[in-house]
Scaffold this motif. Structure first.
Motif, PDB file in Angstrom:
ATOM      1  N   GLN A  48       1.846  -0.821 -10.584  1.00 34.67           N
ATOM      2  CA  GLN A  48       1.274  -0.128 -11.744  1.00 34.67           C
ATOM      3  C   GLN A  48       2.104  -0.370 -13.006  1.00 34.67           C
ATOM      4  O   GLN A  48       1.569  -0.647 -14.081  1.00 34.67           O
ATOM      5  CB  GLN A  48       1.193   1.377 -11.458  1.00 34.67           C
TER       6      GLN A  48
ATOM      7  N   LYS B  79       2.925   0.865  -4.959  1.00 27.69           N
ATOM      8  CA  LYS B  79       1.841   1.013  -5.940  1.00 27.69           C
ATOM      9  C   LYS B  79       2.393   1.311  -7.334  1.00 27.69           C
ATOM     10  O   LYS B  79       1.851   0.851  -8.343  1.00 27.69           O
ATOM     11  CB  LYS B  79       0.880   2.112  -5.492  1.00 27.69           C
ATOM     12  N   LYS B  80       3.482   2.071  -7.390  1.00 32.04           N
ATOM     13  CA  LYS B  80       4.121   2.334  -8.685  1.00 32.04           C
ATOM     14  C   LYS B  80       4.705   1.046  -9.272  1.00 32.04           C
ATOM     15  O   LYS B  80       4.621   0.808 -10.481  1.00 32.04           O
ATOM     16  CB  LYS B  80       5.228   3.381  -8.528  1.00 32.04           C
TER      17      LYS B  80
ATOM     18  N   GLN C  68      10.777   3.345   4.583  1.00 39.66           N
ATOM     19  CA  GLN C  68       9.914   4.525   4.681  1.00 39.66           C
ATOM     20  C   GLN C  68       9.457   4.758   6.120  1.00 39.66           C
ATOM     21  O   GLN C  68       9.426   5.901   6.592  1.00 39.66           O
ATOM     22  CB  GLN C  68       8.708   4.367   3.750  1.00 39.66           C
TER      23      GLN C  68
ATOM     24  N   ALA D 153      10.497   5.099  -9.561  1.00 38.99           N
ATOM     25  CA  ALA D 153      10.177   5.909  -8.374  1.00 38.99           C
ATOM     26  C   ALA D 153      11.442   6.644  -7.932  1.00 38.99           C
ATOM     27  O   ALA D 153      12.127   6.210  -7.001  1.00 38.99           O
ATOM     28  CB  ALA D 153       9.635   5.028  -7.256  1.00 38.99           C
TER      29      ALA D 153
ATOM     30  N   GLU E  57       0.810  -1.220   0.000  1.00 30.34           N
ATOM     31  CA  GLU E  57       0.000   0.000   0.000  1.00 30.34           C
ATOM     32  C   GLU E  57       0.844   1.271   0.000  1.00 30.34           C
ATOM     33  O   GLU E  57       0.300   2.372  -0.055  1.00 30.34           O
ATOM     34  CB  GLU E  57      -0.934   0.004   1.218  1.00 30.34           C
ATOM     35  N   THR E  58       2.167   1.148   0.074  1.00 33.64           N
ATOM     36  CA  THR E  58       2.995   2.357   0.026  1.00 33.64           C
ATOM     37  C   THR E  58       2.948   2.943  -1.388  1.00 33.64           C
ATOM     38  O   THR E  58       2.673   2.232  -2.364  1.00 33.64           O
ATOM     39  CB  THR E  58       4.460   2.051   0.397  1.00 33.64           C
ATOM     40  N   SER E  59       3.253   4.223  -1.500  1.00 34.11           N
ATOM     41  CA  SER E  59       3.189   4.893  -2.810  1.00 34.11           C
ATOM     42  C   SER E  59       4.174   4.272  -3.800  1.00 34.11           C
ATOM     43  O   SER E  59       3.861   4.109  -4.988  1.00 34.11           O
ATOM     44  CB  SER E  59       3.477   6.386  -2.648  1.00 34.11           C
ATOM     45  N   ILE E  60       5.352   3.904  -3.312  1.00 37.00           N
ATOM     46  CA  ILE E  60       6.356   3.313  -4.207  1.00 37.00           C
ATOM     47  C   ILE E  60       5.924   1.909  -4.626  1.00 37.00           C
ATOM     48  O   ILE E  60       6.069   1.524  -5.797  1.00 37.00           O
ATOM     49  CB  ILE E  60       7.739   3.285  -3.525  1.00 37.00           C
TER      50      ILE E  60
END
Length: 569
Positions: free
Chosen positions: A202, A198-199, A221, A283, A193-196
């Motif tokens: 994706q 998710k990238k 993080q 990222a 679920e971290t932003s990185i």
């Protein structure tokens, strides 16, 4: 006090002896009763000291201290009572009092000196480790506030680099010694679920180790966030992994010279760098973490996570405190995620004594895997393995036909694992491949094919006596070549292990290469024996050899060969 008669002395002594037997059997209540009866007959300092120990192991430190004081009142120079009193004071948290207690004796014995120095070293260590102690206390408080439960275990620092879990009290078999609620576990799903992360998902980034990378990104993080809920856990994690080969210095690597494990380490570093670079490409914000920090996080992940099942779904998770149990076989504990309790539990497989270190088993693994992923090795590890390379230096007979039959190209160099069990699939695959590679007669190839359209070279059990001889000669050459790559012999390594003071890394490397050399020497001897048998082949001599009890290592192999020969005749 009753008059001291020989009859009373004998009676009290007998009671004391019976108490000692009960004490040695961990029957402390019974021992207390017997020592008390002995004291009622005679107030002997030995009886008070013994009862003190029974109280001590019953976790009644106050009464234990009282009895020690009574023993010393009767005999101020009673060394055993004095050292026991110091131990009790230490367990009560009065370490300075423990030292003063020992130093009050005018004539210091070696025993007193030894105990005094021990407690002084603990004081010094405690001064050095105040930060460590504060981190531990904060971590344990964080767990307790989250409803974690672990009343009978504690963290123990056995040396500067070696921590573990031991029993604070005696523990019964099948007792749950640790419960960590799900709220205090870091699961793989959370880390995605971290932003990185998710990238990564994706862009469908093709990572070599995606699972460990997700977990590592989360650690880094959260570690950077001083207000993180996970900070007490992150603070307790090792600051470095200097005992992991990817962090070795050049001097450490010298101890791996000649070992095939050296390539595994270098390949691991290359793989880590690939994952790190690929994450940074999609990222760029991940560049705030250095490659070294990424390696730290990845080693934390690969050495500490548990594979668990939550409500029927397989996942991986960091489980605080549970990940401090060290490895030993056979295991002393079992663990799982309990859907009913909504948390991770560890249960004992047998009785554990007070003060005993509590182990988990990381499974049966070779020392190369233990060292690469956990930073330690196991003495006399039966699961050891060594990689060997097949790289023919001359033309392969019938290579075009062989490649047609297997519908593939024979590519070299080709790596195989040797293990000490000749019946292991890795050994059978090696032998099969060599048999195939060394076939010189086209008819033998056609016979192997039979009615099949193609075949796999890993499934060849026997071709001919001459082929078998060639195979064993090749194995002898492979083992000899591998052994010659090391700067030292097995015997020299064993001598170094006995007489030299080594660093942890040097010792681990030495034990690893000793294990490798034992396997290579085993197959060198095996190969030489078989080469002698097949060179002047005689079925009668082969059978005699098979029946010789000294040749038990070769029994299963020879049985197969004899059966194959019978089928061909």
């Amino acid at each position: 006090m009753p008059p001291r008669t020989r009859r009373n002395e004998l009676s009290s002594n007998q009671l004391k002896e019976e108490g000692n037997k009960a004490f040695l059997n961990s029957e402390y209540d019974k021992a207390l009763t017997l020592y008390t009866k002995a004291i009622q007959i005679e107030e002997n300092p030995i009886y008070f000291n013994n009862r003190s120990q029974a109280y001590f192991y019953s976790d009644d430190l106050e009464l234990a201290l009282q009895d020690c004081n009574k023993a010393l009142l009767l005999n101020p120079n009673y060394v055993k009572a004095l050292t026991n009193k110091a131990q009790i004071l230490y367990e009560m948290g009065y370490i300075q009092d423990a030292i003063q207690c020992l130093e009050q004796m005018e004539n210091h014995s070696l025993e007193i000196e030894k105990h005094s120095n021990y407690y002084k070293s603990l004081v010094l260590q405690s001064l050095i480790d105040q930060d460590e102690l504060a981190r531990q206390n904060g971590f344990l408080e964080w767990l307790k506030n989250g409803q974690a439960h672990f009343p009978k275990i504690q963290i123990e620092c056995y040396s500067e680099d070696y921590r573990g879990i031991n029993a604070k009290k005696a523990i019964s078999s099948k007792e749950i010694i640790l419960f960590i609620p799900r709220s205090h576990m870091i699961t793989l799903e959370m880390t995605k679920e971290t932003s990185i992360a998710k990238k990564i998902l994706q862009y469908k980034l093709d990572l070599i180790s995606p699972k460990h990378s997700f977990l590592s990104i989360f650690l880094l993080q959260e570690k950077a966030n001083q207000d993180s809920f996970w900070q007490p856990y992150l603070d307790i994690l090792p600051k470095s992994y200097s005992n992991f080969p990817i962090f070795f210095n050049e001097n450490d690597f010298e101890w791996l010279k000649g070992s095939s494990f050296l390539k595994q380490v270098k390949d691991k570093i290359i793989d880590l760098k690939k994952d790190y670079d690929n994450i940074c490409k999609i990222a760029p914000e991940f560049l705030q973490y250095s490659f070294n920090e990424f390696c730290w996080a990845r080693m934390t992940a690969c050495s500490r996570i548990f594979g668990i099942n939550i409500q029927g779904i397989k996942t991986d998770a960091f489980v605080p405190l549970a990940d401090m149990l060290n490895h030993k076989r056979p295991k002393l504990t079992s663990w799982c995620y309990s859907d009913e309790m909504q948390g991770f539990i560890i249960e004992t497989d047998g009785n554990i004594e007070k003060g005993q270190m509590i182990f988990d088993s990381y499974g049966s693994k070779c020392n190369s895997r233990f060292l690469l992923n956990y930073g330690f090795v196991v003495d006399d590890n039966n699961a050891n393995e060594v990689n060997v390379i097949i790289d023919p230096d001359g033309p392969i007979p019938l290579i075009q036909l062989k490649e047609e039959l297997i519908r593939d190209t024979l590519q070299f160099p080709k790596s195989f694992k040797l293990v000490i069990d000749p019946e292991d699939v890795n050994i059978l695959d090696l032998m099969s491949f060599l048999r195939f590679l060394l076939i010189k007669d086209q008819n033998d190839l056609i016979d192997l094919l039979g009615k099949k359209l193609y075949f796999k070279p890993a499934k060849i059990s026997f071709v001919s006596i001459q082929n078998e001889l060639s195979m064993w000669n090749q194995i002898v050459n492979i083992c000899t070549h591998s052994l010659n790559q090391y700067p030292t012999t097995l015997e020299q390594d064993q001598e170094i292990h006995k007489i030299c003071e080594l660093t942890i890394n040097q010792r681990n490397c030495l034990i690893l290469r000793i294990g490798e050399k034992k396997i290579l020497q085993f197959y060198l001897k095996f190969g030489n024996k078989m080469s002698q048998l097949f060179l002047n082949f005689n079925i009668i001599e082969l059978t005699k050899f098979q029946l010789n009890q000294d040749n038990y290592n070769y029994l299963y192999y020879l049985n197969r060969i004899i059966n194959q020969l019978k089928m061909k005749t």
